[in-house]
Design a protein around this motif. Sequence first.
Motif, PDB file in Angstrom:
ATOM      1  N   LEU A 164     103.450 -15.072 -35.255  1.00 42.87           N
ATOM      2  CA  LEU A 164     103.807 -15.478 -36.263  1.00 42.87           C
ATOM      3  C   LEU A 164     104.740 -16.715 -36.261  1.00 42.87           C
ATOM      4  O   LEU A 164     105.008 -17.469 -36.930  1.00 42.87           O
ATOM      5  N   ARG A 165     105.615 -16.594 -35.086  1.00 39.65           N
ATOM      6  CA  ARG A 165     106.407 -17.892 -34.692  1.00 39.65           C
ATOM      7  C   ARG A 165     105.800 -18.855 -34.053  1.00 39.65           C
ATOM      8  O   ARG A 165     105.829 -18.525 -32.660  1.00 39.65           O
ATOM      9  N   LEU A 166     105.530 -19.747 -34.620  1.00 39.33           N
ATOM     10  CA  LEU A 166     104.751 -20.911 -33.797  1.00 39.33           C
ATOM     11  C   LEU A 166     105.457 -22.089 -33.723  1.00 39.33           C
ATOM     12  O   LEU A 166     104.999 -23.305 -33.215  1.00 39.33           O
ATOM     13  N   SER A 167     106.642 -22.054 -34.216  1.00 36.54           N
ATOM     14  CA  SER A 167     107.685 -23.365 -33.737  1.00 36.54           C
ATOM     15  C   SER A 167     109.088 -22.632 -33.958  1.00 36.54           C
ATOM     16  O   SER A 167     109.266 -21.676 -34.775  1.00 36.54           O
ATOM     17  N   ASP A 212     109.756 -18.582 -38.637  1.00 38.90           N
ATOM     18  CA  ASP A 212     109.515 -17.216 -37.963  1.00 38.90           C
ATOM     19  C   ASP A 212     108.065 -16.847 -38.612  1.00 38.90           C
ATOM     20  O   ASP A 212     107.723 -15.809 -38.421  1.00 38.90           O
ATOM     21  N   ASP A 213     107.454 -17.640 -39.622  1.00 37.66           N
ATOM     22  CA  ASP A 213     106.564 -17.054 -40.379  1.00 37.66           C
ATOM     23  C   ASP A 213     105.227 -18.060 -40.392  1.00 37.66           C
ATOM     24  O   ASP A 213     104.460 -17.920 -41.535  1.00 37.66           O
ATOM     25  N   GLU A 214     105.331 -19.138 -39.538  1.00 39.42           N
ATOM     26  CA  GLU A 214     104.088 -20.150 -39.584  1.00 39.42           C
ATOM     27  C   GLU A 214     102.865 -19.731 -39.450  1.00 39.42           C
ATOM     28  O   GLU A 214     101.821 -20.125 -39.866  1.00 39.42           O
ATOM     29  N   GLY A 215     102.889 -18.511 -38.604  1.00 40.06           N
ATOM     30  CA  GLY A 215     101.678 -17.786 -38.591  1.00 40.06           C
ATOM     31  C   GLY A 215     100.970 -17.223 -39.777  1.00 40.06           C
ATOM     32  O   GLY A 215      99.621 -17.121 -39.566  1.00 40.06           O
ATOM     33  N   ILE A 216     101.420 -16.829 -40.778  1.00 46.29           N
ATOM     34  CA  ILE A 216     101.054 -16.382 -41.896  1.00 46.29           C
ATOM     35  C   ILE A 216     100.260 -17.155 -42.663  1.00 46.29           C
ATOM     36  O   ILE A 216      98.804 -16.619 -42.870  1.00 46.29           O
ATOM     37  N   LEU A 273      94.997  -9.930 -35.341  1.00 48.80           N
ATOM     38  CA  LEU A 273      96.038  -9.217 -34.938  1.00 48.80           C
ATOM     39  C   LEU A 273      97.314  -9.801 -34.836  1.00 48.80           C
ATOM     40  O   LEU A 273      97.385 -10.770 -33.643  1.00 48.80           O
ATOM     41  N   VAL A 274      98.149  -9.575 -35.579  1.00 49.99           N
ATOM     42  CA  VAL A 274      99.463 -10.277 -35.327  1.00 49.99           C
ATOM     43  C   VAL A 274     100.333  -9.709 -34.043  1.00 49.99           C
ATOM     44  O   VAL A 274     100.310  -8.436 -33.999  1.00 49.99           O
ATOM     45  N   LEU A 275     100.939 -10.461 -33.066  1.00 53.93           N
ATOM     46  CA  LEU A 275     101.503 -10.215 -32.081  1.00 53.93           C
ATOM     47  C   LEU A 275     102.814 -10.883 -32.007  1.00 53.93           C
ATOM     48  O   LEU A 275     102.683 -12.004 -31.893  1.00 53.93           O
TER      49      LEU A 275
END
Length: 218
Positions: free
Chosen positions: A62-65, A69-73, A89-91
Amino acid sequence: MTVATEPGIAVVVVDDHAIMRQGLRSVLEREPDLRVVGEAGTPEQAIAAVATTRPDVVLLDLRLSPSSDDEGIGVCARLHTTYPDVAVLVLTTVIDDRLVLEAIHSGARGYVVKEVDPSELVRAIRAVSRGESAFDSRSAAAMVRSINAKPEVHEHRLTGREYEVLQLLARGFSNRTIGRQLFISETTAKFHVRNIMRKLQVGSRAEAVYLATKDGVI
């Protein structure tokens, strides 16, 4: 366009740290039925990798920067809309009740934290590739807390047995495990799961848990 057609479960790993991607690749490729067919470190790269390889499963942080903390959403929601057959699948390192629910609402089939044992991660990947949901103990606890926080029962819908099945779905249990827990057959458990999904008008087990939590159905 290159599309993965070899036997086994094709996986794309999405994480902003290259060393983490390499480590996950090393772990997953020890399994004879798992193949890492792509990697990505940004949202744009993730979309491109899935478009190119059409994997069975996307392992998504979810944290791609550093700033979010939630950019992956957003990535999860876009993948679910564009490639509904691809299991996300979120990891992640982030465990938060709100994020667990938002990930499921955005189409994720499972949610596990990076501290999970490698064997549990492999089981989770296999589960979501079969269309099941998968949660580690911490994310499952977040789901249960959300369910228990909304005790009112709406007029539609679930029988007492279906309520029990939904509680176990929130823990990421398979039909077989639900059957064992409730002393019913796997076929009967599957029947109850289908009825729950039909009554709640959703297309996946994880969505059923999310909607029930959001609407206070259970």
